[in-house]
Write a protein that holds these residues in place. Structure first.
Motif, PDB file in Angstrom:
ATOM      1  N   SER A  75       0.840  -1.193   0.000  1.00 54.59           N
ATOM      2  CA  SER A  75       0.000   0.000   0.000  1.00 54.59           C
ATOM      3  C   SER A  75       0.878   1.247   0.000  1.00 54.59           C
ATOM      4  CB  SER A  75      -0.910   0.009   1.231  1.00 54.59           C
ATOM      5  OG  SER A  75      -1.786  -1.087   1.224  1.00 54.59           O
ATOM      6  N   ARG A  76       0.353   2.299  -0.573  1.00 56.70           N
ATOM      7  CA  ARG A  76       1.054   3.581  -0.525  1.00 56.70           C
ATOM      8  C   ARG A  76       1.023   4.141   0.896  1.00 56.70           C
ATOM      9  NH1 ARG A  76       4.831   6.948  -2.928  1.00 56.70           N
ATOM     10  NH2 ARG A  76       4.057   9.068  -3.212  1.00 56.70           N
ATOM     11  N   PHE A  77      -0.139   4.012   1.560  1.00 62.51           N
ATOM     12  CA  PHE A  77      -0.312   4.573   2.904  1.00 62.51           C
ATOM     13  C   PHE A  77      -0.848   3.515   3.864  1.00 62.51           C
ATOM     14  CE2 PHE A  77      -0.697   8.283   0.132  1.00 62.51           C
ATOM     15  CZ  PHE A  77       0.204   9.157   0.736  1.00 62.51           C
ATOM     16  N   SER A  78      -0.363   3.568   5.088  1.00 60.96           N
ATOM     17  CA  SER A  78      -0.924   2.785   6.189  1.00 60.96           C
ATOM     18  C   SER A  78      -1.513   3.752   7.206  1.00 60.96           C
ATOM     19  CB  SER A  78       0.147   1.930   6.871  1.00 60.96           C
ATOM     20  OG  SER A  78       0.595   0.898   6.040  1.00 60.96           O
ATOM     21  N   LEU A  79      -2.791   3.604   7.462  1.00 58.69           N
ATOM     22  CA  LEU A  79      -3.444   4.352   8.531  1.00 58.69           C
ATOM     23  C   LEU A  79      -3.536   3.418   9.726  1.00 58.69           C
ATOM     24  CD1 LEU A  79      -5.124   6.592   9.842  1.00 58.69           C
ATOM     25  CD2 LEU A  79      -7.124   5.654   8.672  1.00 58.69           C
ATOM     26  N   VAL A  80      -2.898   3.779  10.827  1.00 59.66           N
ATOM     27  CA  VAL A  80      -2.825   2.916  11.999  1.00 59.66           C
ATOM     28  C   VAL A  80      -3.686   3.493  13.121  1.00 59.66           C
ATOM     29  CG1 VAL A  80      -1.305   1.821  13.688  1.00 59.66           C
ATOM     30  CG2 VAL A  80      -0.488   2.243  11.346  1.00 59.66           C
ATOM     31  N   ILE A  81      -4.556   2.654  13.685  1.00 57.09           N
ATOM     32  CA  ILE A  81      -5.428   3.070  14.782  1.00 57.09           C
ATOM     33  C   ILE A  81      -5.242   2.104  15.951  1.00 57.09           C
ATOM     34  CG2 ILE A  81      -7.779   3.640  15.494  1.00 57.09           C
ATOM     35  CD1 ILE A  81      -8.537   4.010  12.597  1.00 57.09           C
ATOM     36  N   PRO A  82      -4.387   2.443  16.915  1.00 56.90           N
ATOM     37  CA  PRO A  82      -4.317   1.642  18.139  1.00 56.90           C
ATOM     38  C   PRO A  82      -5.597   1.870  18.950  1.00 56.90           C
ATOM     39  CG  PRO A  82      -2.385   3.077  17.871  1.00 56.90           C
ATOM     40  CD  PRO A  82      -3.446   3.557  16.936  1.00 56.90           C
ATOM     41  N   THR A  83      -6.138   0.825  19.559  1.00 53.31           N
ATOM     42  CA  THR A  83      -7.425   0.999  20.251  1.00 53.31           C
ATOM     43  C   THR A  83      -7.533   0.073  21.448  1.00 53.31           C
ATOM     44  OG1 THR A  83      -9.836   1.041  19.938  1.00 53.31           O
ATOM     45  CG2 THR A  83      -8.620  -0.706  18.806  1.00 53.31           C
ATOM     46  N   ARG A  84      -8.329   0.511  22.419  1.00 51.29           N
ATOM     47  CA  ARG A  84      -8.671  -0.364  23.532  1.00 51.29           C
ATOM     48  C   ARG A  84      -9.978   0.101  24.177  1.00 51.29           C
ATOM     49  NH1 ARG A  84      -4.484  -1.747  28.153  1.00 51.29           N
ATOM     50  NH2 ARG A  84      -4.620   0.475  28.541  1.00 51.29           N
ATOM     51  N   GLU A  85     -10.945  -0.759  24.158  1.00 49.04           N
ATOM     52  CA  GLU A  85     -12.226  -0.563  24.844  1.00 49.04           C
ATOM     53  C   GLU A  85     -12.912   0.758  24.496  1.00 49.04           C
ATOM     54  OE1 GLU A  85     -13.432  -3.010  25.954  1.00 49.04           O
ATOM     55  OE2 GLU A  85     -12.066  -4.264  27.108  1.00 49.04           O
ATOM     56  N   ARG A  86     -12.861   1.111  23.226  1.00 45.43           N
ATOM     57  CA  ARG A  86     -13.578   2.295  22.759  1.00 45.43           C
ATOM     58  C   ARG A  86     -14.342   1.946  21.481  1.00 45.43           C
ATOM     59  NH1 ARG A  86      -8.991   7.069  23.155  1.00 45.43           N
ATOM     60  NH2 ARG A  86      -8.222   6.577  25.246  1.00 45.43           N
ATOM     61  N   ALA A  87     -15.136   0.893  21.557  1.00 45.42           N
ATOM     62  CA  ALA A  87     -15.828   0.414  20.365  1.00 45.42           C
ATOM     63  C   ALA A  87     -16.733   1.484  19.764  1.00 45.42           C
ATOM     64  CB  ALA A  87     -16.638  -0.837  20.702  1.00 45.42           C
ATOM     65  N   GLU A  88     -17.398   2.247  20.604  1.00 45.14           N
ATOM     66  CA  GLU A  88     -18.350   3.251  20.103  1.00 45.14           C
ATOM     67  C   GLU A  88     -17.652   4.308  19.268  1.00 45.14           C
ATOM     68  OE1 GLU A  88     -21.656   6.475  21.785  1.00 45.14           O
ATOM     69  OE2 GLU A  88     -20.566   5.165  23.170  1.00 45.14           O
ATOM     70  N   THR A  89     -16.565   4.873  19.789  1.00 41.82           N
ATOM     71  CA  THR A  89     -15.868   5.905  19.023  1.00 41.82           C
ATOM     72  C   THR A  89     -15.079   5.292  17.869  1.00 41.82           C
ATOM     73  OG1 THR A  89     -13.965   5.847  20.545  1.00 41.82           O
ATOM     74  CG2 THR A  89     -15.708   7.455  20.999  1.00 41.82           C
ATOM     75  N   LEU A  90     -14.560   4.071  18.041  1.00 41.85           N
ATOM     76  CA  LEU A  90     -13.828   3.412  16.953  1.00 41.85           C
ATOM     77  C   LEU A  90     -14.715   3.234  15.734  1.00 41.85           C
ATOM     78  CD1 LEU A  90     -11.320   1.875  15.882  1.00 41.85           C
ATOM     79  CD2 LEU A  90     -12.315  -0.201  16.886  1.00 41.85           C
TER      80      LEU A  90
END
Length: 341
Positions: A4-19
């Protein structure tokens, strides 16, 4: 398999609603060649359910086998990314629809290795400060400039420029070759209590020049679980702050000994710089932290909610300068009889 040209990385924990909101917003790009890495820091099944409901082939989902510190999870997330350029956002943030098309044009035409921008700011209705909730700020400027990373470091450390002016991978974008150079030198891409700030000093050093945009490519969100809100506004009383400390301690990530252990915005800047300098550019004798100026920041605007807290803050400031007799003498004289209101 094509990279891929770009990787968008989203680390997450226990925020399903906002994720869920973050992912839905980020999947509306007007550019095709990108992937989305969701690195789940040992969350409940609700997080996986969000990803499965969206069923996007762009999303690469990975769940850690145990609860990790922020730095550990960010490094794990990077190991999953395959893009030529990498950007991180939080799970209560969003990427604007034109972000990757704009970045692609900039990287293709300018030869830059990093781009930072002024993010828009959104306060979710659920944040634990009613006076800050339901707020949206969108920068309207459209200027662009090329900055020198090492000069910006000096300006930030001297208080002449804000830390977000550094080329942070968080609400910024960095070429993989810069990140790999950091990893080769230090053994990791992210370190210190505030791993994104550490990466901004690393990128400023290795990238040299970078592009700075006054216009937003993303929205920085502040929600009920935001670490920024917990650390800077609710201080040590907040569970997030206590959990962050516990996880960092378990991972061996402690504040540098000469940085005051206080809930204030310059603490992560000072700590991240010192860690980055020790690991990545110890030879840079012309880029130094002015410790007296740092302490003066806390004296002029102490991170306290009530006057009686000053005694503990002063004791911690004194501890942080106890290794330097000259600095200690200056401090004792400076705070003699001082009682912040």
């Amino acid at each position: 398999m094509n990279r891929s040209r770009f990787s968008l990385v989203i680390p997450t924990r226990e925020r399903a609603e906002t994720l869920a909101c973050a992912l839905e917003a980020c999947l509306t790009q007007d550019y095709d060649n990108y992937e989305v890495i969701v690195c789940d820091n040992f969350s409940s099944p609700a997080t996986r359910a969000v990803v499965e409901r969206l069923a996007s082939p762009r999303i690469i989902y990975h769940r850690a086998e145990r609860a990790l510190s922020m730095g550990e999870n960010w490094n794990l997330a990077y190991s999953l990314a395959r893009g030529d350029f990498v950007t991180y956002i939080g799970d209560d943030d969003a990427l604007l629809p034109h972000a990757f098309s704009t970045l692609n044009a900039l990287f293709s035409s300018n030869g830059a290795k990093a781009v930072r921008w002024d993010a828009a700011i959104y306060s979710w209705p659920n944040i634990p400060r009613a006076d800050l909730a339901n707020y949206l700020h969108v920068p309207l400027a459209r200027s662009r400039q090329r900055l020198d990373g090492r000069r910006t470091m000096r300006d930030v450390l001297a208080g002449r420029a804000p830390a977000p002016l550094l080329p942070n991978i968080y609400h910024g974008c960095v070429a993989r070759e810069i990140l790999e150079e950091t990893r080769a030198r230090a053994g990791h891409v992210f370190a210190s209590y505030n791993c994104d700030t550490y990466s901004s000093f690393a990128t400023a050093w290795f990238a040299g020049e970078y592009l700075s945009l006054a216009s937003p490519l993303s929205i920085s969100g502040f929600s009920a679980s935001s670490n920024n809100i917990a650390f800077n506004f609710l201080r040590s009383k907040h569970g997030n702050t206590q959990a962050l400390r516990k996880e960092n301690d378990a991972a061996g990530a402690r504040l540098h000994s000469i940085v005051p252990d206080l809930p204030a915005g310059f603490v992560p800047v000072a700590d991240s710089f010192l860690r980055a300098k020790e690991e990545l550019f110890p030879e840079a004798h012309d880029i130094q932290l002015d410790r007296r100026a740092m302490i003066e920041r806390f004296i002029v605007a102490p991170p306290i909610d009530a006057p009686e807290e000053w005694k503990d803050v002063a004791a911690e400031l004194r501890r942080s300068v106890s290794d330097d007799p000259e600095l200690l003498t200056w401090f004792d004289e400076r705070v003699k009889g001082l009682a912040p209101q």
